[in-house]
Design a protein around this motif. Structure first.
Motif, PDB file in Angstrom:
ATOM      1  N   TYR A  82      11.230  -4.091   7.189  1.00 45.75           N
ATOM      2  CA  TYR A  82       9.803  -4.296   6.963  1.00 45.75           C
ATOM      3  C   TYR A  82       9.507  -5.086   5.689  1.00 45.75           C
ATOM      4  CZ  TYR A  82       9.953  -0.684  10.493  1.00 45.75           C
ATOM      5  OH  TYR A  82      10.239   0.026  11.619  1.00 45.75           O
ATOM      6  N   LEU A  86       7.292  -8.402   5.734  1.00 46.63           N
ATOM      7  CA  LEU A  86       6.099  -8.593   4.903  1.00 46.63           C
ATOM      8  C   LEU A  86       6.188  -9.878   4.093  1.00 46.63           C
ATOM      9  CD1 LEU A  86       5.480  -4.918   3.789  1.00 46.63           C
ATOM     10  CD2 LEU A  86       3.967  -6.339   5.196  1.00 46.63           C
ATOM     11  N   GLN A  90       3.548 -12.990   4.351  1.00 51.72           N
ATOM     12  CA  GLN A  90       2.829 -13.633   3.245  1.00 51.72           C
ATOM     13  C   GLN A  90       2.850 -15.147   3.426  1.00 51.72           C
ATOM     14  OE1 GLN A  90       4.832 -11.973  -0.166  1.00 51.72           O
ATOM     15  NE2 GLN A  90       3.523 -10.166  -0.196  1.00 51.72           N
ATOM     16  N   TYR A 111       0.726  -7.756  10.751  1.00 52.97           N
ATOM     17  CA  TYR A 111       0.758  -7.611   9.299  1.00 52.97           C
ATOM     18  C   TYR A 111       0.372  -6.173   8.909  1.00 52.97           C
ATOM     19  CZ  TYR A 111       0.616 -10.023   4.693  1.00 52.97           C
ATOM     20  OH  TYR A 111       0.867 -10.478   3.423  1.00 52.97           O
ATOM     21  N   TYR A 115       2.791  -3.210   7.032  1.00 52.88           N
ATOM     22  CA  TYR A 115       2.428  -2.451   5.828  1.00 52.88           C
ATOM     23  C   TYR A 115       2.527  -0.948   6.095  1.00 52.88           C
ATOM     24  CZ  TYR A 115       0.773  -6.331   2.928  1.00 52.88           C
ATOM     25  OH  TYR A 115       0.698  -7.456   2.154  1.00 52.88           O
ATOM     26  N   GLU A 116       2.020  -0.515   7.236  1.00 51.28           N
ATOM     27  CA  GLU A 116       2.101   0.912   7.589  1.00 51.28           C
ATOM     28  C   GLU A 116       3.554   1.370   7.706  1.00 51.28           C
ATOM     29  OE1 GLU A 116      -0.436   2.744  10.663  1.00 51.28           O
ATOM     30  OE2 GLU A 116      -1.280   0.717  10.848  1.00 51.28           O
ATOM     31  N   GLU A 118       6.267   0.061   6.471  1.00 49.85           N
ATOM     32  CA  GLU A 118       6.976   0.057   5.186  1.00 49.85           C
ATOM     33  C   GLU A 118       6.572   1.280   4.367  1.00 49.85           C
ATOM     34  OE1 GLU A 118       9.439  -0.979   1.928  1.00 49.85           O
ATOM     35  OE2 GLU A 118       9.537  -1.323   4.086  1.00 49.85           O
ATOM     36  N   LEU A 134       0.415   0.055  -0.258  1.00 49.93           N
ATOM     37  CA  LEU A 134       0.757  -0.489   1.059  1.00 49.93           C
ATOM     38  C   LEU A 134      -0.277  -0.062   2.097  1.00 49.93           C
ATOM     39  CD1 LEU A 134       4.619   0.106   1.021  1.00 49.93           C
ATOM     40  CD2 LEU A 134       3.441  -2.100   0.863  1.00 49.93           C
ATOM     41  N   LYS A 137      -3.377  -2.172   1.653  1.00 45.49           N
ATOM     42  CA  LYS A 137      -3.164  -3.504   2.243  1.00 45.49           C
ATOM     43  C   LYS A 137      -3.203  -3.422   3.770  1.00 45.49           C
ATOM     44  CE  LYS A 137      -0.688  -5.343  -1.694  1.00 45.49           C
ATOM     45  NZ  LYS A 137       0.548  -5.938  -2.207  1.00 45.49           N
ATOM     46  N   ALA A 138      -2.687  -2.338   4.337  1.00 45.73           N
ATOM     47  CA  ALA A 138      -2.764  -2.147   5.790  1.00 45.73           C
ATOM     48  C   ALA A 138      -4.217  -2.057   6.222  1.00 45.73           C
ATOM     49  CB  ALA A 138      -1.993  -0.898   6.205  1.00 45.73           C
ATOM     50  N   GLN A 141      -5.781  -5.454   6.327  1.00 46.46           N
ATOM     51  CA  GLN A 141      -5.350  -6.232   7.501  1.00 46.46           C
ATOM     52  C   GLN A 141      -5.982  -5.700   8.786  1.00 46.46           C
ATOM     53  OE1 GLN A 141      -3.884  -9.125   7.304  1.00 46.46           O
ATOM     54  NE2 GLN A 141      -3.663  -8.885   5.091  1.00 46.46           N
TER      55      GLN A 141
END
Length: 167
Positions: A82, A86, A90, A111, A115-116, A118, A134, A137-138, A141
């Motif tokens: 992951y 990621l 990016q 994406y 994040y989830e 990871e 993280l 950020k999830a 997205q």
């Protein structure tokens, strides 16, 4: 080889061997590695697919191609790598304006999932060291996915809103 591939959608062993021998100085070097990546993807060999896409996106016309970079990220995701997925995402995000519209929502969804995943991987390793950012950020997205899907994919919007409630 490219003509045969367009017609039959299949690479022969001889084609694969030939493509693997193309020298870095050859103008078709990066294209050869992209074709090899497609071959490995069809054979569900995601490790080799990622290796070939790393070469294909290292320079040349595929370095900033968001479609190819998204394929690279997905190859890493299928290997449960992951962090590398990621990093590739990016690069996709930097070139998102060049991504076809029908692939943008897929990119946002993928994406968010990376994040989830990871975060969950880190949480399973050591809950105290898991990076909560993280999840933030999830969420971002998933919000982008929902916004992009409005009007075109009601099921996608519902899925994103369900994920947002859970997070």
């Amino acid at each position: 080889i490219q003509g045969n591939l367009s017609a039959s959608r299949v690479l022969t062993k001889a084609d694969v061997d030939f493509l693997g021998q193309i020298d870095r100085t050859h103008p078709g070097y990066f294209e050869a590695h992209r074709l090899l990546a497609d071959y490995h993807s069809k054979n569900k060999d995601y490790r080799r697919q990622a290796e070939e896409l790393e070469v294909a996106t290292s320079s040349g016309k595929y370095k900033r191609d968001p479609t190819i970079l998204l394929s690279l990220a997905k190859a890493y995701g299928k290997q449960q790598n992951y962090g590398r997925a990621l990093s590739s995402m990016q690069r996709v995000e930097e070139n998102m304006r060049n991504l076809p519209a029908n692939q943008k929502s897929d990119a946002y969804r993928f994406y968010a999932e990376m994040y989830e995943f990871e975060f969950m991987r880190q949480h399973n390793d050591d809950p105290k060291k898991a990076n909560v950012m993280l999840l933030e950020k999830a969420i971002t997205q998933w919000e982008r996915y929902a916004t992009f899907s409005r009007g075109a994919d009601p099921a996608g919007v519902a899925h994103a809103e369900s994920k947002l409630r859970k997070l």
